[in-house]
Structure formats: C-alpha cells, structure tokens
Design a protein around this motif. Structure first.
Motif, short mmCIF file in Angstrom:
data_model
loop_
_atom_site.label_atom_id
_atom_site.label_comp_id
_atom_site.label_asym_id
_atom_site.label_seq_id
_atom_site.Cartn_x
_atom_site.Cartn_y
_atom_site.Cartn_z
N TYR A 59 -13.87 -0.73 9.35
CA TYR A 59 -12.90 -0.78 8.26
C TYR A 59 -11.76 -1.76 8.53
O TYR A 59 -11.36 -1.96 9.67
N ARG A 60 -11.25 -2.30 7.44
CA ARG A 60 -10.00 -3.06 7.46
C ARG A 60 -8.96 -2.16 6.82
O ARG A 60 -9.26 -1.47 5.84
N LEU A 61 -7.75 -2.18 7.36
CA LEU A 61 -6.70 -1.28 6.89
C LEU A 61 -5.44 -2.06 6.55
O LEU A 61 -5.00 -2.91 7.34
N MET A 62 -4.89 -1.77 5.38
CA MET A 62 -3.58 -2.29 4.97
C MET A 62 -2.69 -1.07 4.79
O MET A 62 -3.06 -0.14 4.08
N LEU A 63 -1.53 -1.07 5.46
CA LEU A 63 -0.56 0.01 5.30
C LEU A 63 0.61 -0.52 4.48
O LEU A 63 1.11 -1.60 4.74
N ARG A 64 1.03 0.29 3.51
CA ARG A 64 2.21 -0.08 2.74
C ARG A 64 2.92 1.17 2.27
O ARG A 64 2.36 2.25 2.23
N VAL A 65 4.18 0.97 1.92
CA VAL A 65 5.00 2.04 1.37
C VAL A 65 5.37 1.65 -0.04
O VAL A 65 5.79 0.52 -0.30
N GLU A 66 5.19 2.60 -0.95
CA GLU A 66 5.51 2.35 -2.35
C GLU A 66 6.01 3.65 -2.97
O GLU A 66 5.32 4.68 -2.91
N GLU A 67 7.21 3.60 -3.53
CA GLU A 67 7.80 4.74 -4.22
C GLU A 67 7.75 6.03 -3.39
O GLU A 67 7.36 7.08 -3.87
N GLY A 68 8.12 5.91 -2.12
CA GLY A 68 8.18 7.08 -1.24
C GLY A 68 6.82 7.60 -0.79
O GLY A 68 6.73 8.73 -0.30
N ARG A 69 5.80 6.78 -0.94
CA ARG A 69 4.47 7.19 -0.50
C ARG A 69 3.90 6.15 0.46
O ARG A 69 4.11 4.96 0.31
N LEU A 70 3.15 6.66 1.42
CA LEU A 70 2.44 5.81 2.36
C LEU A 70 1.03 5.61 1.83
O LEU A 70 0.35 6.58 1.50
N ILE A 71 0.62 4.37 1.74
CA ILE A 71 -0.69 4.07 1.19
C ILE A 71 -1.55 3.39 2.26
O ILE A 71 -1.16 2.39 2.85
N PHE A 72 -2.71 4.00 2.51
CA PHE A 72 -3.72 3.45 3.39
C PHE A 72 -4.74 2.78 2.49
O PHE A 72 -5.52 3.46 1.83
N GLU A 73 -4.73 1.47 2.41
CA GLU A 73 -5.74 0.74 1.64
C GLU A 73 -6.87 0.40 2.60
O GLU A 73 -6.69 -0.37 3.54
N ILE A 74 -8.02 0.99 2.35
CA ILE A 74 -9.16 0.86 3.24
C ILE A 74 -10.19 -0.06 2.59
O ILE A 74 -10.56 0.13 1.43
N SER A 75 -10.63 -1.04 3.37
CA SER A 75 -11.63 -2.00 2.87
C SER A 75 -12.81 -2.03 3.82
O SER A 75 -12.71 -1.63 4.99
N ARG A 76 -13.89 -2.55 3.31
CA ARG A 76 -15.09 -2.76 4.13
C ARG A 76 -14.86 -3.94 5.09
O ARG A 76 -13.89 -4.67 4.96
N GLU A 77 -15.80 -4.13 5.97
CA GLU A 77 -15.72 -5.23 6.93
C GLU A 77 -15.58 -6.58 6.23
O GLU A 77 -14.86 -7.46 6.69
#
Length: 165
Positions: A59-77
C-alpha cells in the motif's frame, strides 16, 4: 484476507499532505524523516475491508487532516486509489498536546540537564508515545490492522501534522 501474503501487507510509501503541515523546524523534519524511513523499513498494515479484486497490498499511504479528522488515503502499489479511512481527532488532542509538551521538555533537558534527568524525561516521553500508539491501534481496530511499532510511527506522523508555529 487470511490467505494473503504477509510480506505484501505493508506500507511501501508514506506522504503527509503538505497543506496539513502548518510549521516546520529542523527537529520536526528529522522526526518526520526518521518515522517515515522506519515505517517503510518495517511495518504491518492490513486494511480490513475486502476488495472485489482481492487486492491485499502493498500500500501507499497519504495522511492528512481535514476539518478535525485524520484521513488515511490508501492506494495500491501502482498509486490507484483503494479506500480512505477517516478518524475523528477529538480523542487524540490531549495525547498530542501532552506529547508535544514532553518533547519540549526533552529537547530542553538535552541542552541543560544531567544524563539521569534526560533519561527520566525520555522515559516519560516514550510512555506517552506508547499510550498514544495503543489508542491509535484501538481506534483503527476493525478498519486497519497494524502492529505496535507501526502504530508508534504513525502517531509520530500524526503529531507532525499538528505542529503549530
């Protein structure tokens, strides 16, 4: 998922949303680099939702914060999007604040304190970090399976996203 190859159930790339990072300094940049390097070298990361095509990592992972929430954006290889996991950050505010405070104490102790005092502050810092990692594992339960070391490194990166100047 039980028959998936464990060597593929891992993160191979981590990015932090640059728009979420408010402030940087050399210590923060070093913490970020080390956490990402260590995370890529050794991690367990297993999204719990099954995918129609049976994709099970890496997996590829992008972490971000938006409107008081933590978002784990998970992508394929190959970078194609797989899913996003969203966690409320309310329960993390105090551990993040406490961790920043103890880290400040640690950096000050390095400059002016005895080895024993530095060790005491470092033990407290590690204790807070461990508690936060356990909390993160609990919050991810049923969404993403991670091991303890992966949770610790992810918590470090979550903190980087919350540093204010």
């Amino acid at each position: 998922m039980a028959d998936a190859d464990p060597s593929k159930q891992r993160i191979i790339s981590v990015e932090l949303d640059e728009g979420s990072i408010v402030w940087r300094n050399p210590d923060v940049e070093q913490e970020r680099r080390v956490a990402i390097f260590d995370l890529i070298e050794d991690n367990k990361f297993v999204p719990q939702r099954g995918h129609e095509d049976g994709y099970a990592g890496p997996y590829r992972l992008m972490l971000r914060v938006e409107e008081g929430r933590l978002i784990f954006e998970i992508s394929r290889e190959d970078g194609s999007p797989l899913e996003a996991i969203i966690l409320g950050l309310g329960r993390f505010r105090r551990p993040i604040r406490d961790y920043f405070a103890i880290c400040d104490s640690y950096y000050q102790a390095i400059k002016t304190s005895t080895a024993q005092q530095i060790e005491t502050v470092d033990m407290a810092r590690r204790g807070l970090h461990n508690e936060a990692a356990e909390m993160l594992m609990d919050r991810l339960d049923g969404k993403i399976a991670v091991d303890f070391d992966t949770a610790r490194r992810l918590f470090t990166l979550i903190c980087v996203l919350h540093i204010k100047g």
